[in-house]
Structures are given as C-alpha cells and as structure tokens.
Design a protein around this motif. Structure first.
Motif, PDB file in Angstrom:
ATOM      1  N   MET A 168     -17.120   0.223 -45.088  1.00  0.00           N
ATOM      2  CA  MET A 168     -17.064   1.586 -45.628  1.00  0.00           C
ATOM      3  C   MET A 168     -15.960   2.352 -44.902  1.00  0.00           C
ATOM      4  O   MET A 168     -15.385   1.841 -43.930  1.00  0.00           O
ATOM      5  N   ALA A 169     -15.695   3.551 -45.376  1.00  0.00           N
ATOM      6  CA  ALA A 169     -14.780   4.442 -44.651  1.00  0.00           C
ATOM      7  C   ALA A 169     -15.610   5.061 -43.526  1.00  0.00           C
ATOM      8  O   ALA A 169     -16.148   6.151 -43.667  1.00  0.00           O
ATOM      9  N   TYR A 170     -15.758   4.303 -42.431  1.00  0.00           N
ATOM     10  CA  TYR A 170     -16.609   4.743 -41.320  1.00  0.00           C
ATOM     11  C   TYR A 170     -16.065   6.039 -40.724  1.00  0.00           C
ATOM     12  O   TYR A 170     -14.845   6.227 -40.649  1.00  0.00           O
ATOM     13  N   PRO A 171     -16.930   6.902 -40.223  1.00  0.00           N
ATOM     14  CA  PRO A 171     -16.429   8.074 -39.489  1.00  0.00           C
ATOM     15  C   PRO A 171     -15.734   7.619 -38.204  1.00  0.00           C
ATOM     16  O   PRO A 171     -16.067   6.548 -37.666  1.00  0.00           O
ATOM     17  N   ALA A 172     -14.793   8.413 -37.711  1.00  0.00           N
ATOM     18  CA  ALA A 172     -13.979   8.012 -36.552  1.00  0.00           C
ATOM     19  C   ALA A 172     -14.840   7.627 -35.340  1.00  0.00           C
ATOM     20  O   ALA A 172     -14.490   6.733 -34.567  1.00  0.00           O
ATOM     21  N   GLY A 173     -15.986   8.293 -35.200  1.00  0.00           N
ATOM     22  CA  GLY A 173     -16.852   8.022 -34.054  1.00  0.00           C
ATOM     23  C   GLY A 173     -17.304   6.570 -33.983  1.00  0.00           C
ATOM     24  O   GLY A 173     -17.506   6.014 -32.888  1.00  0.00           O
ATOM     25  N   ASP A 174     -17.474   5.921 -35.130  1.00  0.00           N
ATOM     26  CA  ASP A 174     -17.886   4.500 -35.129  1.00  0.00           C
ATOM     27  C   ASP A 174     -16.812   3.649 -34.473  1.00  0.00           C
ATOM     28  O   ASP A 174     -17.104   2.751 -33.676  1.00  0.00           O
ATOM     29  N   TYR A 175     -15.552   3.944 -34.813  1.00  0.00           N
ATOM     30  CA  TYR A 175     -14.448   3.152 -34.237  1.00  0.00           C
ATOM     31  C   TYR A 175     -14.363   3.367 -32.736  1.00  0.00           C
ATOM     32  O   TYR A 175     -14.112   2.430 -31.978  1.00  0.00           O
ATOM     33  N   LEU A 197      -6.681   8.171 -36.832  1.00  0.00           N
ATOM     34  CA  LEU A 197      -6.146   7.071 -36.027  1.00  0.00           C
ATOM     35  C   LEU A 197      -6.938   7.071 -34.717  1.00  0.00           C
ATOM     36  O   LEU A 197      -7.013   8.092 -34.038  1.00  0.00           O
ATOM     37  N   VAL A 198      -7.535   5.929 -34.406  1.00  0.00           N
ATOM     38  CA  VAL A 198      -8.295   5.815 -33.165  1.00  0.00           C
ATOM     39  C   VAL A 198      -7.581   4.781 -32.303  1.00  0.00           C
ATOM     40  O   VAL A 198      -7.258   3.677 -32.765  1.00  0.00           O
ATOM     41  N   VAL A 233     -10.259   5.664 -24.779  1.00  0.00           N
ATOM     42  CA  VAL A 233     -10.299   5.690 -26.250  1.00  0.00           C
ATOM     43  C   VAL A 233     -10.064   7.124 -26.707  1.00  0.00           C
ATOM     44  O   VAL A 233     -10.649   8.053 -26.151  1.00  0.00           O
ATOM     45  N   ARG A 234      -9.179   7.313 -27.685  1.00  0.00           N
ATOM     46  CA  ARG A 234      -8.944   8.675 -28.203  1.00  0.00           C
ATOM     47  C   ARG A 234      -8.713   8.640 -29.715  1.00  0.00           C
ATOM     48  O   ARG A 234      -8.235   7.639 -30.247  1.00  0.00           O
ATOM     49  N   SER A 235      -9.031   9.757 -30.340  1.00  0.00           N
ATOM     50  CA  SER A 235      -8.905   9.837 -31.798  1.00  0.00           C
ATOM     51  C   SER A 235      -7.951  10.935 -32.217  1.00  0.00           C
ATOM     52  O   SER A 235      -7.940  12.018 -31.617  1.00  0.00           O
ATOM     53  N   TYR A 236      -7.160  10.643 -33.225  1.00  0.00           N
ATOM     54  CA  TYR A 236      -6.330  11.655 -33.879  1.00  0.00           C
ATOM     55  C   TYR A 236      -6.973  11.861 -35.251  1.00  0.00           C
ATOM     56  O   TYR A 236      -6.852  10.997 -36.124  1.00  0.00           O
ATOM     57  N   THR A 237      -7.684  12.960 -35.405  1.00  0.00           N
ATOM     58  CA  THR A 237      -8.453  13.151 -36.643  1.00  0.00           C
ATOM     59  C   THR A 237      -7.811  14.237 -37.517  1.00  0.00           C
ATOM     60  O   THR A 237      -6.840  14.878 -37.116  1.00  0.00           O
ATOM     61  N   GLY A 238      -8.372  14.410 -38.694  1.00  0.00           N
ATOM     62  CA  GLY A 238      -7.884  15.460 -39.599  1.00  0.00           C
ATOM     63  C   GLY A 238      -6.527  15.130 -40.190  1.00  0.00           C
ATOM     64  O   GLY A 238      -5.797  16.023 -40.621  1.00  0.00           O
TER      65      GLY A 238
END
Ligand SMILES: C[S@@+](CC[C@H](N)C(=O)[O-])C[C@H]1O[C@@H](n2cnc3c(N)ncnc32)[C@H](O)[C@@H]1O
Length: 348
Positions: free
Chosen positions: A311-318, A342-343, A330-335
């Motif tokens: 699925m299109a998992y939410p960034a938190g899963d990655y 991008l995680v 670990v860091r996320s570029y969201t929005g």
C-alpha cells in the motif's frame, strides 16, 4: 464549515466519483480523437470544425463534448470550445510528464482489475485479476515478463508519472551527494537517467527483473553509457550487488508487504558500507490514513492486481522499518508533491 456546506461538499465529491468511470473514458477518447489537441491549436474552435476534424457523427460529438464540458476540462466561449489550463498543462503537452500515457495505462492495466476488488479483499489474493495475464507468478510484474510488448507498454504508462514525481527526489540535498546509486526496482530507468543528467558525478545501476532491465537498456542514451548501468535479478532471491554509497527504492516498497519490505531493507543495509544511505521514495498516505486519492487508488491496484499486497504506507512505517534493520539515523522529508515522502536511513 457548517453542516450543510460540509454535506454539499461531500455530496459533490460523491457525484464526481460515481460518474467518474464514464468521464475518465471520455477524457481518454478526447485524447485519442485529438479533440483536446485540436482545441489547443484552435482555441475557440466551433463545433462544426471539431466535427470535421474528428470525423465522428455530430450527435456522438455532441455527447462527448457534453461529457468534457461537465468535467470543466473544456469550456465554451463565444460559441466555440476552449481548453482549461489543466487540460493544456497536463493533457495537451509534449512534456514527458504529461498524463496522457498514464491514463491510457490505467485504462489498460488498472481499471479492468477493479471489478475483482470484493473477491480480492475477501480472499486476500490477487488471483482473479491476474488471470487476465498469461504466464506464471503471483505478481503482475512476473506475468508481464512473458511478453516484451507488455513490459514496454506497462513501463511506458508509468514513465510519465515517474517523470512527474522525480522532481522532488532529485531536488533533495542528500540524494544530490550520492556518487554510486543502486536503484532497486528501477524499472525503465527514467529516474536513473534523470539523476545522472542532473548530477555529473552520479552513476546509477538499475536492479530489476531481466525482462525489465532488457527494456531499460534499450532506452539508455549513448552519451550515458557507463553512467546508467543495469543489474538483472530477483530482488528477493538474489544478493544485492555491492560497491554503492546509496540504495534507492523508488515506488518499489509500496508494492510489497511489511514483512517483504523489512527483508529487502535488511539486504540493502547489509550491502552498504558504513556511511551508506537507504532512500525510500514513495507515495504515502497521510499519517492518520484518512486522505490521499492517489495513495488510495494505488493501494487498491496493488492489492487487487499488481502484487496482492502492499500500500501507500504512511512515512512513519518506513521510518520504523529502517530503524528495525539497524539504521542509526532516520529522517523524513514529507509533504512533497503528489502525496510523496522521502525517508532516508543511514548505516553508521
Ligand atoms: C512500481 S514499479 C517502480 C518503478 C520505478 N522505480 C518508479 O519509480 O517508477 C516496481 C518495480 O519493481 C520491479 N520488481 C517487482 N518485483 C521484482 C522482483 N522480484 N525482482 C526485481 N524487480 C522486481 C518491477 O519490475 C518494477 O519495475
């Protein structure tokens, strides 16, 4: 927003959704009959000129134009027709990120599968929709491999979206620093080619099934020989090649279950040297899993046909999976545009 305004808003969305399948096909027909292209070249064109150009019966064209005007992609002005700026920018364009081939691909590969949704969700498999494809294997990707035309046509249909989505990935400061990148499930090489064109120091290897790397190899421009390479194999069965400072999974993690993704991430982590980075670039549902039209359609397609999972998992899963396989940071570029995130995980 008051209760009645909220009701009206949702009811309007409901009308769009339930009438959508017919209107979706009207948009594709307008592309195939060059209706939008003709209006673009002749803004304000009257009905009669459009009818001469399309060579379909006036009544049939009348019906098609009603459908197109109801979408607001086309409007009427001074007795003729004009394209909306959305139609001009996304449908009548020679740019590689135009939606035309994507929509034609959705019609061929995605929408015929969706009537199998109830059985796919009930039985937990994609077997019913996969029956439409020859060959063996439990994923669409394995089935496509039996026919080079299917491989080419499928990748032609996802290529424009990859172009559209690649901007935010390529703009990222961390991907900009990678010298040797392994692109896992890299498909036809669209991302690889864009990346090496953007960064003169970069070299990218596409790791995908043999049927796909053969197709990708045909599209590598001569001047990029030696900078865009292919590595054929099965990402689950085969070892990941070594010697890379970055490993990218672009839209190849959405396809699989959490268990499969953790297995892939553990292999990627193992193959990287200290300091190496894993990049996960995906369409992501919102954290509360309540929004994301592109994410919802993709998730249904994956479960009904493509892989029977994912699925299109939410960034938190990655983020959680990267931490689980050992990434220290670990860091996320969201929005990012088109529901993307991008995680990045670093092996220290
Ligand atoms: C959704 S596409 C992503 C393509 C591209 N990376 C992009 O961003 O558009 C998933 C890719 O994973 C590849 N793939 C799926 N299963 C695979 C497997 N077992 N081994 C190698 N590649 C696989 C498919 O062939 C396909 O190219």
């Amino acid at each position: 927003m008051g209760d009645s305004q909220e009701f009206d808003r949702v009811y309007e969305r409901f009308q769009l959704i339930v009438n959508g399948p017919a209107l979706f096909n009207a948009v594709i027909t307008a592309l195939e009959l060059d209706v939008l292209g003709f209006i673009s070249r002749h803004p304000g064109a009257p009905f009669e000129e459009l009818q001469r150009h399309t060579e379909i019966q006036p009544h049939k064209l009348r019906v098609l134009m009603l459908a197109l005007c109801s979408t607001e992609l086309v409007g009427r002005r001074d007795g003729g027709y004009v394209n909306s700026s959305v139609a001009e920018e996304h449908l009548v364009t020679d740019r590689p990120e135009g939606w035309r081939d994507t929509l034609i691909g959705w019609r061929r590969f995605q929408y015929p599968a969706f009537p199998h949704m109830s059985s796919a969700l009930r039985t937990g498999t994609n077997a019913a929709a996969l029956d439409a494809y020859p060959g063996s294997g439990n994923t669409l990707y394995e089935r496509l491999a039996s026919d080079p035309e299917l491989v080419a046509s499928y990748h032609d249909s996802i290529g424009p979206f990859t172009h559209l989505f690649a901007h935010a990935l390529l703009d990222n400061v961390e991907i900009a620093e990678v010298r040797k990148l392994l692109d896992v499930g890299g498909g036809d090489g669209t991302t690889a080619i864009k990346l090496v064109r953007r960064y003169a120091h970069a070299e990218v290897t596409i790791f995908d099934m043999p049927s796909v790397t053969r197709h990708a190899a045909l599209g590598i421009p001569d001047d990029l020989e030696g900078r865009v390479l292919t590595h054929a194999g099965d990402i689950f069965e085969d070892d990941f090649p070594r010697g890379f400072d970055g490993i990218l999974f672009s839209h190849s993690m959405e396809v699989f279950s959490p268990e499969h993704n953790i297995k892939l991430l553990a292999k990627a982590f193992e193959a990287l040297p200290p300091g190496g980075k894993i990049f996960l670039y995906n369409m992501c549902a919102s954290d509360d899993e309540q929004s994301g039209l592109l994410s919802a359609r993709l998730s249904l397609f994956l479960n009904v046909l493509a892989s029977g999972e994912g699925m299109a998992y939410p960034a938190g899963d990655y983020e959680q999976w990267l931490t689980e396989v050992g990434c220290a940071s670990v860091r996320s570029y969201t929005g990012l545009p088109y529901e993307h995130a991008l995680v990045v995980g670093v092996k220290e």
